[in-house]
Design a protein around this motif. Structure first.
Motif, mmCIF file in Angstrom:
data_model
loop_
_atom_site.group_PDB
_atom_site.id
_atom_site.type_symbol
_atom_site.label_atom_id
_atom_site.label_comp_id
_atom_site.label_asym_id
_atom_site.label_seq_id
_atom_site.Cartn_x
_atom_site.Cartn_y
_atom_site.Cartn_z
ATOM 1 N N ARG A 108 30.971 36.922 22.047
ATOM 2 C CA ARG A 108 32.293 36.657 21.467
ATOM 3 C C ARG A 108 33.377 37.467 22.180
ATOM 4 N N THR A 109 33.055 38.705 22.541
ATOM 5 C CA THR A 109 34.017 39.538 23.268
ATOM 6 C C THR A 109 34.335 38.919 24.617
ATOM 7 N N LEU A 110 33.306 38.501 25.341
ATOM 8 C CA LEU A 110 33.511 37.871 26.640
ATOM 9 C C LEU A 110 34.297 36.575 26.492
ATOM 10 N N LEU A 111 33.998 35.798 25.478
ATOM 11 C CA LEU A 111 34.716 34.550 25.237
ATOM 12 C C LEU A 111 36.201 34.808 25.020
ATOM 13 N N GLY A 112 36.519 35.759 24.161
ATOM 14 C CA GLY A 112 37.917 36.062 23.876
ATOM 15 C C GLY A 112 38.662 36.564 25.093
ATOM 16 N N GLN A 113 38.007 37.415 25.886
ATOM 17 C CA GLN A 113 38.643 37.943 27.086
ATOM 18 C C GLN A 113 38.901 36.840 28.097
ATOM 19 N N GLN A 114 37.928 35.963 28.273
ATOM 20 C CA GLN A 114 38.056 34.905 29.268
ATOM 21 C C GLN A 114 39.177 33.932 28.945
ATOM 22 N N VAL A 115 39.282 33.580 27.690
ATOM 23 C CA VAL A 115 40.198 32.502 27.316
ATOM 24 C C VAL A 115 41.580 33.009 26.933
ATOM 25 N N GLU A 116 41.672 34.209 26.360
ATOM 26 C CA GLU A 116 42.941 34.675 25.813
ATOM 27 C C GLU A 116 43.602 35.803 26.596
ATOM 28 N N ASP A 117 42.819 36.592 27.303
ATOM 29 C CA ASP A 117 43.340 37.811 27.899
ATOM 30 C C ASP A 117 43.998 37.559 29.260
ATOM 31 N N GLU A 118 45.249 37.966 29.404
ATOM 32 C CA GLU A 118 45.975 37.740 30.650
ATOM 33 C C GLU A 118 45.390 38.559 31.799
ATOM 34 N N GLU A 119 44.889 39.760 31.506
ATOM 35 C CA GLU A 119 44.309 40.595 32.542
ATOM 36 C C GLU A 119 43.055 39.934 33.113
ATOM 37 N N PHE A 120 42.247 39.330 32.249
ATOM 38 C CA PHE A 120 41.044 38.657 32.723
ATOM 39 C C PHE A 120 41.414 37.487 33.625
ATOM 40 N N GLU A 121 42.488 36.804 33.302
ATOM 41 C CA GLU A 121 42.927 35.681 34.131
ATOM 42 C C GLU A 121 43.244 36.148 35.550
ATOM 43 N N LYS A 122 43.760 37.374 35.678
ATOM 44 C CA LYS A 122 44.106 37.902 36.998
ATOM 45 C C LYS A 122 42.875 38.109 37.876
ATOM 46 N N ILE A 123 41.733 38.437 37.257
ATOM 47 C CA ILE A 123 40.545 38.737 38.052
ATOM 48 C C ILE A 123 39.654 37.509 38.263
ATOM 49 N N ARG A 124 39.986 36.399 37.609
ATOM 50 C CA ARG A 124 39.096 35.236 37.599
ATOM 51 C C ARG A 124 38.748 34.748 39.005
ATOM 52 N N LEU A 125 39.744 34.530 39.856
ATOM 53 C CA LEU A 125 39.485 33.958 41.167
ATOM 54 C C LEU A 125 38.688 34.903 42.056
ATOM 55 N N VAL A 126 38.988 36.194 41.985
ATOM 56 C CA VAL A 126 38.227 37.162 42.786
ATOM 57 C C VAL A 126 36.775 37.205 42.312
ATOM 58 N N MET A 127 36.573 37.156 40.999
ATOM 59 C CA MET A 127 35.213 37.172 40.462
ATOM 60 C C MET A 127 34.434 35.942 40.940
ATOM 61 N N ILE A 128 35.083 34.779 40.922
ATOM 62 C CA ILE A 128 34.421 33.553 41.374
ATOM 63 C C ILE A 128 34.088 33.654 42.859
ATOM 64 N N ARG A 129 35.029 34.160 43.662
ATOM 65 C CA ARG A 129 34.789 34.306 45.102
ATOM 66 C C ARG A 129 33.647 35.276 45.379
ATOM 67 N N GLU A 130 33.591 36.359 44.639
ATOM 68 C CA GLU A 130 32.540 37.352 44.873
ATOM 69 C C GLU A 130 31.169 36.819 44.473
ATOM 70 N N GLN A 131 31.127 35.888 43.526
ATOM 71 C CA GLN A 131 29.856 35.289 43.144
ATOM 72 C C GLN A 131 29.415 34.226 44.159
ATOM 73 N N SER A 132 30.363 33.457 44.667
ATOM 74 C CA SER A 132 30.014 32.366 45.574
ATOM 75 C C SER A 132 29.824 32.840 47.008
ATOM 76 N N SER A 133 30.594 33.862 47.391
ATOM 77 C CA SER A 133 30.494 34.384 48.756
ATOM 78 C C SER A 133 30.789 35.883 48.719
#
Length: 228
Positions: A108-133
Motif C-alpha cells: 500500500r505504501t508503494l502504491l501510494g508513492q507511485q501514484v500520488e507522490d510527486e517526488e516518486f514521479e521524478k525518479i520514475r524514468l531513471v528507475m525504468i532505465r536502470e532496470q532495462s539497461s
C-alpha cells in the motif's frame, strides 16, 4: 525519515547543488545517461557547466550521487515499516498474520508513492532505465535500497507462507507481488485507457489496495497449508 529527494539546507551553494541533481535526474530520465550532456543538465539547472565539476567532479559522480539520493529516498519511504519489522524478526515475534499485515502495508505504501507522490514521479524514468539497461552505477541504488527492501519483503513472505525466504521460488514470488504494484506506474497508460480516465483517483487507489490485500489473503494461507 527522508521524504524529499536530495534534501538540503537553505545555503545558496547547497541549493545550486540540489538543482544540478534534480536537473540530472530529469535529463537522464528523458534521454538516458549517454545522451544527456553536461550542457543539458547545466542548462536545466540554470547553472554553468563548470558547476558540475565544482560540486561533483564529473558527470559520472553526479549521476552516482543522484542514485544515492534515490536510494535514500526509497529507504525513507519504508524506513518506519522496515525498522519495526526487523525488530520483530530479530525478537521472533512476527507471526504469519503479522507478516501478512506488514506486506499489505509495504504494498500500500508503494502504491501510494507511485501514484500520488510527486517526488516518486521524478525518479520514475531513471528507475525504468536502470532496470532495462543498468548503468555502471546501478549497484549504488541496488545495494542502498532495492536489495534491502527486496530481502525484507521475501523474509516476511517466508514467515507468512512457511517457505524458505532465501529460495529461488520465494524470491521470485516476492518480485511478482511487488510487480502487481509497479504495473500501475510502468504500464499506467494502458490501465488509464482501459478505465477511460486521465488519472487514477483516490477511489481507484482504494480499489487497487483492496485487490492487493485480497491477493495476499488468498496466496499466503493457501501456501501455508499446501502439501510440499
Amino acid at each position: 525519515m527522508q521524504r524529499e529527494l536530495f534534501p538540503t539546507s537553505p545555503n545558496k551553494g547547497e541549493q545550486a547543488r540540489r538543482k544540478l541533481l534534480l536537473a540530472a535526474l530529469k535529463k537522464i530520465g528523458e534521454k538516458g545517461y549517454e545522451n544527456a550532456s553536461v550542457r543539458d543538465i547545466a542548462d536545466e539547472a540554470g547553472q554553468n557547466v563548470a558547476a558540475i565539476a565544482y560540486y561533483f567532479g564529473n558527470k559520472e559522480k553526479l549521476y552516482t550521487t543522484v542514485l544515492e539520493g534515490i536510494g535514500a529516498y526509497l529507504g525513507g519511504i519504508f524506513g518506519a515499516i522496515a525498522e519495526e519489522t526487523r525488530t520483530k524478526l530479530q525478537s521472533g515475534t512476527l507471526d504469519p498474520t503479522g507478516a501478512m499485515d506488514v506486506m499489505k502495508r509495504m504494498l500500500r505504501t508503494l502504491l501510494g508513492q507511485q501514484v500520488e507522490d510527486e517526488e516518486f514521479e521524478k525518479i520514475r524514468l531513471v528507475m525504468i532505465r536502470e532496470q532495462s539497461s543498468p548503468s555502471e552505477s546501478f549497484d549504488v541504488l541496488y545495494n542502498k535500497a532495492l536489495k534491502p527492501l527486496h530481502e525484507l519483503f521475501a523474509t516476511v513472505l517466508g514467515v507468512a507462507t512457511g517457505e524458505d525466504p532465501t529460495s529461488t521460488k520465494t524470491i521470485l514470488r516476492a518480485h511478482a507481488l511487488f510487480g502487481q504494484v509497479l504495473a500501475f506506474k510502468i504500464a499506467r497508460t494502458t490501465i488509464l485507457r482501459r478505465l477511460g480516465v486521465k488519472n487514477l483517483t483516490h477511489d481507484h487507489l482504494a480499489i487497487i489496495a483492496t485487490i492487493l490485500d485480497e491477493h495476499l489473503g488468498l496466496i499466503c494461507p493457501g501456501l501455508k497449508g499446501a502439501t510440499p
